[in-house]
Write a protein that holds these residues in place. Structure first.
Motif, PDB file in Angstrom:
ATOM      1  N   TYR A   1      18.862 -39.104 -41.495  1.00 22.75           N
ATOM      2  CA  TYR A   1      19.476 -38.422 -40.424  1.00 22.75           C
ATOM      3  C   TYR A   1      21.055 -38.808 -40.482  1.00 22.75           C
ATOM      4  CZ  TYR A   1      14.698 -37.543 -38.799  1.00 22.75           C
ATOM      5  OH  TYR A   1      13.220 -36.915 -38.806  1.00 22.75           O
ATOM      6  N   GLU A   2      21.696 -37.559 -39.837  1.00 23.05           N
ATOM      7  CA  GLU A   2      23.148 -37.774 -39.284  1.00 23.05           C
ATOM      8  C   GLU A   2      23.106 -37.881 -37.875  1.00 23.05           C
ATOM      9  OE1 GLU A   2      25.427 -34.952 -41.424  1.00 23.05           O
ATOM     10  OE2 GLU A   2      24.833 -35.873 -43.326  1.00 23.05           O
ATOM     11  N   GLN A   3      24.021 -38.612 -37.449  1.00 18.72           N
ATOM     12  CA  GLN A   3      24.284 -38.690 -35.851  1.00 18.72           C
ATOM     13  C   GLN A   3      25.427 -37.754 -35.455  1.00 18.72           C
ATOM     14  OE1 GLN A   3      22.393 -40.708 -33.885  1.00 18.72           O
ATOM     15  NE2 GLN A   3      21.091 -41.246 -35.380  1.00 18.72           N
ATOM     16  N   TYR A   4      25.231 -36.982 -34.154  1.00 14.35           N
ATOM     17  CA  TYR A   4      26.040 -36.265 -33.873  1.00 14.35           C
ATOM     18  C   TYR A   4      26.024 -36.516 -32.109  1.00 14.35           C
ATOM     19  CZ  TYR A   4      26.097 -33.560 -38.251  1.00 14.35           C
ATOM     20  OH  TYR A   4      26.214 -33.281 -39.481  1.00 14.35           O
ATOM     21  N   GLU A   5      27.327 -36.310 -31.554  1.00 15.74           N
ATOM     22  CA  GLU A   5      27.239 -36.193 -30.090  1.00 15.74           C
ATOM     23  C   GLU A   5      27.660 -34.761 -29.378  1.00 15.74           C
ATOM     24  OE1 GLU A   5      30.451 -39.152 -29.439  1.00 15.74           O
ATOM     25  OE2 GLU A   5      28.813 -40.918 -29.587  1.00 15.74           O
ATOM     26  N   LEU A   6      27.348 -34.837 -28.373  1.00 12.32           N
ATOM     27  CA  LEU A   6      27.521 -33.537 -27.289  1.00 12.32           C
ATOM     28  C   LEU A   6      28.058 -33.991 -25.899  1.00 12.32           C
ATOM     29  CD1 LEU A   6      23.944 -31.636 -28.295  1.00 12.32           C
ATOM     30  CD2 LEU A   6      26.227 -31.530 -29.611  1.00 12.32           C
ATOM     31  N   SER A   7      28.993 -33.480 -25.583  1.00 10.54           N
ATOM     32  CA  SER A   7      29.796 -33.677 -24.433  1.00 10.54           C
ATOM     33  C   SER A   7      29.590 -32.517 -23.338  1.00 10.54           C
ATOM     34  CB  SER A   7      30.974 -34.359 -24.571  1.00 10.54           C
ATOM     35  OG  SER A   7      31.408 -34.755 -23.365  1.00 10.54           O
ATOM     36  N   THR A   8      29.074 -32.544 -22.292  1.00 10.67           N
ATOM     37  CA  THR A   8      29.038 -31.202 -21.344  1.00 10.67           C
ATOM     38  C   THR A   8      29.377 -31.856 -19.964  1.00 10.67           C
ATOM     39  OG1 THR A   8      27.857 -29.649 -20.667  1.00 10.67           O
ATOM     40  CG2 THR A   8      26.600 -31.401 -21.239  1.00 10.67           C
ATOM     41  N   LYS A   9      30.009 -30.883 -19.304  1.00 12.09           N
ATOM     42  CA  LYS A   9      30.383 -31.061 -17.715  1.00 12.09           C
ATOM     43  C   LYS A   9      29.226 -30.732 -16.837  1.00 12.09           C
ATOM     44  CE  LYS A   9      32.931 -26.931 -16.914  1.00 12.09           C
ATOM     45  NZ  LYS A   9      33.944 -26.387 -16.503  1.00 12.09           N
TER      46      LYS A   9
ATOM     47  N   GLN B   1      14.287 -38.581 -27.006  1.00 14.35           N
ATOM     48  CA  GLN B   1      13.161 -38.226 -27.887  1.00 14.35           C
ATOM     49  C   GLN B   1      12.714 -36.573 -27.859  1.00 14.35           C
ATOM     50  OE1 GLN B   1      12.062 -40.481 -30.350  1.00 14.35           O
ATOM     51  NE2 GLN B   1      13.341 -41.734 -29.128  1.00 14.35           N
ATOM     52  N   ALA B   2      13.506 -35.813 -26.980  1.00 18.03           N
ATOM     53  CA  ALA B   2      13.396 -34.695 -27.040  1.00 18.03           C
ATOM     54  C   ALA B   2      13.930 -33.671 -28.282  1.00 18.03           C
ATOM     55  CB  ALA B   2      14.538 -33.968 -25.807  1.00 18.03           C
ATOM     56  N   ALA B   3      13.087 -32.734 -28.786  1.00 18.46           N
ATOM     57  CA  ALA B   3      13.388 -32.106 -30.066  1.00 18.46           C
ATOM     58  C   ALA B   3      14.728 -31.567 -30.123  1.00 18.46           C
ATOM     59  CB  ALA B   3      12.010 -31.245 -30.167  1.00 18.46           C
TER      60      ALA B   3
ATOM     61  N   SER C   1      12.361 -27.497 -36.159  1.00 18.34           N
ATOM     62  CA  SER C   1      12.881 -28.888 -35.580  1.00 18.34           C
ATOM     63  C   SER C   1      13.389 -29.499 -36.811  1.00 18.34           C
ATOM     64  CB  SER C   1      11.459 -29.290 -35.299  1.00 18.34           C
ATOM     65  OG  SER C   1      11.537 -30.980 -34.860  1.00 18.34           O
ATOM     66  N   VAL C   2      14.696 -30.394 -36.634  1.00 20.99           N
ATOM     67  CA  VAL C   2      15.502 -30.782 -37.434  1.00 20.99           C
ATOM     68  C   VAL C   2      15.792 -32.183 -36.998  1.00 20.99           C
ATOM     69  CG1 VAL C   2      16.143 -28.747 -38.544  1.00 20.99           C
ATOM     70  CG2 VAL C   2      17.402 -29.802 -36.695  1.00 20.99           C
ATOM     71  N   GLY C   3      15.583 -32.648 -35.948  1.00 19.91           N
ATOM     72  CA  GLY C   3      15.860 -33.976 -35.263  1.00 19.91           C
ATOM     73  C   GLY C   3      15.474 -34.255 -33.710  1.00 19.91           C
ATOM     74  N   LYS C   4      16.062 -35.317 -33.089  1.00 16.81           N
ATOM     75  CA  LYS C   4      15.485 -35.305 -32.048  1.00 16.81           C
ATOM     76  C   LYS C   4      16.799 -36.089 -31.328  1.00 16.81           C
ATOM     77  CE  LYS C   4      13.985 -39.907 -33.551  1.00 16.81           C
ATOM     78  NZ  LYS C   4      12.837 -40.832 -34.003  1.00 16.81           N
ATOM     79  N   VAL C   5      16.661 -36.095 -29.787  1.00 16.11           N
ATOM     80  CA  VAL C   5      17.533 -36.863 -28.946  1.00 16.11           C
ATOM     81  C   VAL C   5      17.508 -38.136 -28.930  1.00 16.11           C
ATOM     82  CG1 VAL C   5      18.617 -36.910 -26.538  1.00 16.11           C
ATOM     83  CG2 VAL C   5      17.653 -34.815 -27.530  1.00 16.11           C
ATOM     84  N   THR C   6      18.513 -38.926 -29.344  1.00 12.36           N
ATOM     85  CA  THR C   6      18.454 -40.514 -29.449  1.00 12.36           C
ATOM     86  C   THR C   6      18.860 -41.039 -28.335  1.00 12.36           C
ATOM     87  OG1 THR C   6      20.427 -40.587 -30.536  1.00 12.36           O
ATOM     88  CG2 THR C   6      18.442 -40.345 -31.910  1.00 12.36           C
ATOM     89  N   ARG C   7      19.883 -40.711 -27.354  1.00 17.55           N
ATOM     90  CA  ARG C   7      20.613 -41.263 -26.280  1.00 17.55           C
ATOM     91  C   ARG C   7      21.022 -40.314 -25.456  1.00 17.55           C
ATOM     92  NH1 ARG C   7      25.729 -43.110 -24.858  1.00 17.55           N
ATOM     93  NH2 ARG C   7      25.696 -45.190 -23.602  1.00 17.55           N
ATOM     94  N   ILE C   8      21.064 -40.385 -23.826  1.00 19.55           N
ATOM     95  CA  ILE C   8      21.497 -39.696 -22.866  1.00 19.55           C
ATOM     96  C   ILE C   8      22.251 -40.560 -22.118  1.00 19.55           C
ATOM     97  CG2 ILE C   8      21.317 -37.887 -21.081  1.00 19.55           C
ATOM     98  CD1 ILE C   8      18.801 -37.195 -22.443  1.00 19.55           C
ATOM     99  N   GLY C   9      23.636 -40.377 -21.854  1.00 17.89           N
ATOM    100  CA  GLY C   9      24.615 -41.363 -21.054  1.00 17.89           C
ATOM    101  C   GLY C   9      25.997 -40.626 -20.265  1.00 17.89           C
ATOM    102  N   PHE C  10      26.744 -41.368 -20.206  1.00 21.83           N
ATOM    103  CA  PHE C  10      28.032 -40.596 -19.783  1.00 21.83           C
ATOM    104  C   PHE C  10      29.146 -40.883 -21.009  1.00 21.83           C
ATOM    105  CE2 PHE C  10      25.699 -41.607 -15.926  1.00 21.83           C
ATOM    106  CZ  PHE C  10      25.800 -40.224 -15.309  1.00 21.83           C
TER     107      PHE C  10
ATOM    108  N   ILE D   1      22.525 -37.089 -30.829  1.00 22.60           N
ATOM    109  CA  ILE D   1      21.477 -36.525 -31.350  1.00 22.60           C
ATOM    110  C   ILE D   1      21.122 -37.010 -32.819  1.00 22.60           C
ATOM    111  CG2 ILE D   1      21.270 -34.477 -29.937  1.00 22.60           C
ATOM    112  CD1 ILE D   1      22.587 -32.830 -31.984  1.00 22.60           C
ATOM    113  N   ALA D   2      20.149 -36.897 -33.310  1.00 23.59           N
ATOM    114  CA  ALA D   2      19.860 -37.289 -34.669  1.00 23.59           C
ATOM    115  C   ALA D   2      19.502 -36.093 -35.565  1.00 23.59           C
ATOM    116  CB  ALA D   2      18.962 -38.510 -34.930  1.00 23.59           C
ATOM    117  N   VAL D   3      20.181 -35.561 -36.514  1.00 19.82           N
ATOM    118  CA  VAL D   3      19.575 -34.427 -37.085  1.00 19.82           C
ATOM    119  C   VAL D   3      19.601 -34.439 -38.872  1.00 19.82           C
ATOM    120  CG1 VAL D   3      20.583 -31.944 -37.652  1.00 19.82           C
ATOM    121  CG2 VAL D   3      21.259 -33.184 -35.584  1.00 19.82           C
ATOM    122  N   ASN D   4      18.547 -33.992 -39.208  1.00 19.92           N
ATOM    123  CA  ASN D   4      18.188 -34.169 -40.729  1.00 19.92           C
ATOM    124  C   ASN D   4      19.417 -33.825 -41.526  1.00 19.92           C
ATOM    125  OD1 ASN D   4      16.951 -33.951 -43.231  1.00 19.92           O
ATOM    126  ND2 ASN D   4      14.992 -33.506 -42.575  1.00 19.92           N
TER     127      ASN D   4
END
Length: 321
Positions: free
Chosen positions: A35-43, A52-54, A61-70, A82-85
């Motif tokens: 898996y490769e890690q990516y980040e998403l930022s939103t207001k 662990q959401a898809a 389905s290519v990965g899952k959510v690994t962390r949610i924060g600020f 998120i971790a993506v195949n």
């Protein structure tokens, strides 16, 4: 003693079976993909999204959510990791959007490709690449909700104004007038039917004789056309005869040429002679006019001749003999 040994054997059996089940579960749920890690930022809010959401790429389905924060870089933004195949075709055109599953309210991350590449986002403090996160349809609806409610209230107010007592009375009067107009149209339609039955039907009945008369007239016109064609043929023949060699037109041309020659001879020979005779006559007339003037002034010319007459008594220059 025997009861204790049976209980110990049963406990050991349960533990072995539990260990086997746990090992089977781990074996069945193992994931050997990279898996490769990516980040998403939103207001926007991420209600319904859980770790662990898809993560789906165009529904796969290519990965899952690994962390949610600020997001530490932007105050108030939510940071999703998120971790993506690694086999997923993530590229410059890829963007993310939150999707929702039915009526459960559970969210997942949906990846898709746009028509044009997005500007590359700078990585966060963790050094992971970031993907653009577009607002979800529900988020857009939530943002536009107050404006929609305001428009609904305005529309309701206007509808209430339209359906007021005064407008209802006007609407009733308009409906009454429309009914009267419909009655007038019905009466007019009946009159038209009666007019058609009384006037148009006899006119239609008179059409066949009229057509017969028109046919006869056309035959007469055709015969007249034939007569005109025959007359035109006769005129053409007459024109050919007039224009033939030695015909009337040719003779008129010869006579015209002879007349022109006679006029030319008159102008070159006879007319100069007439001019000279006219000049001689004019000179004789002038001489006769001078003679008549002299006789009128001095009638004594017939007695004394054309010499000078001596002055008489009382005239200047008179001298006594």
């Amino acid at each position: 003693m025997e009861n204790k040994s049976h209980a110990l054997a049963a406990g050991i059996f349960v533990l072995v079976v539990a260990a086997l089940l746990a090992g089977l579960a781990v074996w069945l749920t193992r994931d050997n993909a990279n898996y490769e890690q990516y980040e998403l930022s939103t207001k926007d809010g991420v209600t319904g999204l859980q770790p662990q959401a898809a993560v789906r790429y165009k529904g796969v389905s290519v990965g899952k959510v690994t962390r949610i924060g600020f997001d530490p870089q932007v105050e108030g933004n939510v940071l999703i990791r998120i971790a993506v195949n690694e086999q997923a075709p993530i590229g410059p055109k890829t963007f993310a959007v939150l999707g929702y599953q039915g009526v459960t309210g559970l969210a997942h991350v949906q990846l898709d490709d746009a028509e044009q590449p997005y500007p590359e986002l700078p990585p966060g403090p963790s050094g992971l690449p970031r993907l653009p996160l577009k607002p979800s349809p529900f988020g857009q609806l939530a943002e536009q909700g107050p404006a929609i409610l305001t428009q609904v209230e305005e529309a309701t107010r206007r509808i209430n104004q339209v359906l007021g007592d005064g407008n209802q009375q006007k609407l009733t009067e308009a409906l009454t007038q429309i009914g009267q107009a419909a009655g007038s149209v019905s009466a007019l339609s009946q009159r038209l039917d009666a007019t058609v039955a009384q006037r148009l039907d006899p006119a239609l009945a008179a059409l066949p004789p009229l057509a017969s008369e028109a046919r006869k007239t056309l035959l007469t016109v055709q015969q007249a056309g034939n007569s005109v064609s025959a007359l035109a043929a006769d005129v053409s023949k007459t024109t050919q005869r007039l224009g033939a060699e030695g015909g009337p037109i040719d003779q008129i041309t010869v006579g015209t040429q002879a007349l022109a020659r006679a006029a030319d001879q008159f102008g070159t020979t006879t007319l100069p002679r007439l001019n000279r005779a006219a000049d001689d006559t004019s000179r004789a007339a002038r001489q006769l006019s001078r003679t008549a003037g002299g006789v009128s002034d001095n009638p004594q010319l017939f007695i004394y001749g054309s010499g000078r007459i001596p002055p008489g008594p009382g005239e200047p220059g008179f001298a006594a003999p």
